[in-house]
Design an enzyme around this catalytic site. Structure first.
Site, short mmCIF file in Angstrom:
data_model
loop_
_atom_site.label_atom_id
_atom_site.label_comp_id
_atom_site.label_asym_id
_atom_site.label_seq_id
_atom_site.Cartn_x
_atom_site.Cartn_y
_atom_site.Cartn_z
N TYR A 114 -0.54 15.79 0.06
CA TYR A 114 -1.72 14.95 0.01
C TYR A 114 -3.06 15.59 0.24
O TYR A 114 -2.97 16.64 1.07
CB TYR A 114 -1.64 13.73 1.06
CG TYR A 114 -0.51 12.71 0.82
CD1 TYR A 114 -0.90 11.64 0.24
CD2 TYR A 114 0.95 12.85 1.08
CE1 TYR A 114 -0.21 10.60 -0.23
CE2 TYR A 114 1.75 11.75 0.68
CZ TYR A 114 1.22 10.50 0.16
OH TYR A 114 1.84 9.47 -0.36
N ARG A 149 -3.74 9.54 6.96
CA ARG A 149 -5.05 9.35 7.28
C ARG A 149 -5.29 9.25 8.87
O ARG A 149 -6.47 9.46 9.13
CB ARG A 149 -5.06 7.61 6.89
CG ARG A 149 -5.20 7.45 5.38
CD ARG A 149 -4.66 6.22 4.96
NE ARG A 149 -5.65 5.14 5.35
CZ ARG A 149 -5.47 3.89 5.39
NH1 ARG A 149 -4.16 3.55 4.86
NH2 ARG A 149 -6.17 2.92 5.66
N ARG A 159 5.56 4.97 -1.65
CA ARG A 159 4.76 3.68 -1.75
C ARG A 159 3.21 4.20 -1.14
O ARG A 159 3.02 4.03 -0.04
CB ARG A 159 5.54 2.72 -1.09
CG ARG A 159 6.76 2.54 -1.65
CD ARG A 159 7.43 1.24 -0.75
NE ARG A 159 8.83 1.01 -1.31
CZ ARG A 159 9.43 0.15 -0.60
NH1 ARG A 159 9.22 -0.38 0.52
NH2 ARG A 159 10.78 -0.14 -1.18
N ASP A 161 -0.28 3.24 -0.18
CA ASP A 161 -1.14 1.75 0.21
C ASP A 161 -2.20 1.42 -0.75
O ASP A 161 -2.67 2.09 -1.47
CB ASP A 161 -1.64 2.24 1.63
CG ASP A 161 -0.51 2.50 2.79
OD1 ASP A 161 0.58 2.13 2.41
OD2 ASP A 161 -0.83 3.07 3.60
#
Length: 250
Positions: free
Chosen positions: A110, A197, A50, A52
């Site tokens: 990522y 992040r 999921r 963000d």
């Protein structure tokens, strides 16, 4: 009934994340609405993860089950004419009944992209975080090396993380210099809430000489979110790829 694996890409800027939420524009809702109309039956999709609000994907994977006679390989092509322009169905294929987009995944990659130009580029601002500061790439790469391996990543996840097991394996963490900035690319067995992040924010703090690269093991061992760097904004983050075979960097 057959199970379909769907590869999608999306610009997450104008979405409230992947997961369906009442009254919000989400990736899941757009996909389910389009597929339900196409298949003429209620469709529920399951994603590999999921993302963000504001986070993008180049290689998000989903699956769904359908009784529709439409050939599996044609579904993505048809969907491209039904979905909004900020979601693209890249490909579709039938998979075995035991395939699961999330549970069958072995790793994810990522990429966090940073623009270091003096003035931000208006054409890439939706996909790169503007940070016009010089950084020490050697120090960042040293720090990244300490992150590779199996660790408890409590220090590098949001305090809002709801799962108790925070042990994950990082297979690779690269700092990549580019013409007008740099990127941090990380591959791991899985990621906690805001983990990439925060990992990025921590490595950038190392690059700006606010954190010593040799402090990374102690930061991980502390299991304390306050010891790590800031949580970077969502626009620079892209889910690049999801792997369904064991990680092999050959």
């Amino acid at each position: 009934m057959k199970k379909i694996k769907l590869h999608i890409s999306y610009d997450g800027t104008d979405f409230s994340g992947f997961q369906r939420q009442p009254g919000q524009r989400t990736i899941q809702a757009e996909l389910e609405n389009a597929l339900t109309a196409l298949m003429r039956e209620k469709i529920e999709i399951h994603g590999s993860g999921r993302t963000d609000a504001g986070v993008h994907a180049q290689g998000q994977i989903c699956h769904f089950v359908t009784s529709s006679p439409i050939p599996a390989e044609k579904i993505a092509y048809i969907l491209r004419n039904m979905l909004p322009r900020d979601i693209v169905a890249v490909s579709s294929e039938e998979v075995p009944s035991d395939f699961h987009a999330r549970k069958s995944a072995h790793w994810k990659t990522y990429r966090y992209q940073i623009d270091t130009r003096r003035a931000p580029d208006v054409f890439s601002r939706r996909y790169r975080t503007h940070l016009p500061h010089a950084v020490d790439f050697q120090a960042m790469r040293e720090a990244a090396g300490y992150l590779v391996g199996t660790h408890d990543f409590t220090s590098l996840c949001s305090a809002k993380t709801q799962v108790d097991d925070r042990v994950r394996t990082i297979y690779q963490c690269k700092v990549i210099e580019e013409a007008h900035g740099y990127a941090i690319e990380v591959t791991g067995s899985g990621f906690l809430y805001n983990m990439v992040r925060i990992l990025t924010g921590t490595l950038v703090e190392v690059g700006r000489k606010q954190i010593d690269p040799k402090a990374i093991p102690a930061i991980l061992a502390a299991r304390d979110r306050t010891k790590a760097g800031p949580t970077f904004p969502p626009e620079g983050l892209v889910l690049m790829e999801v792997g369904y075979t064991p990680w092999n960097n050959m």
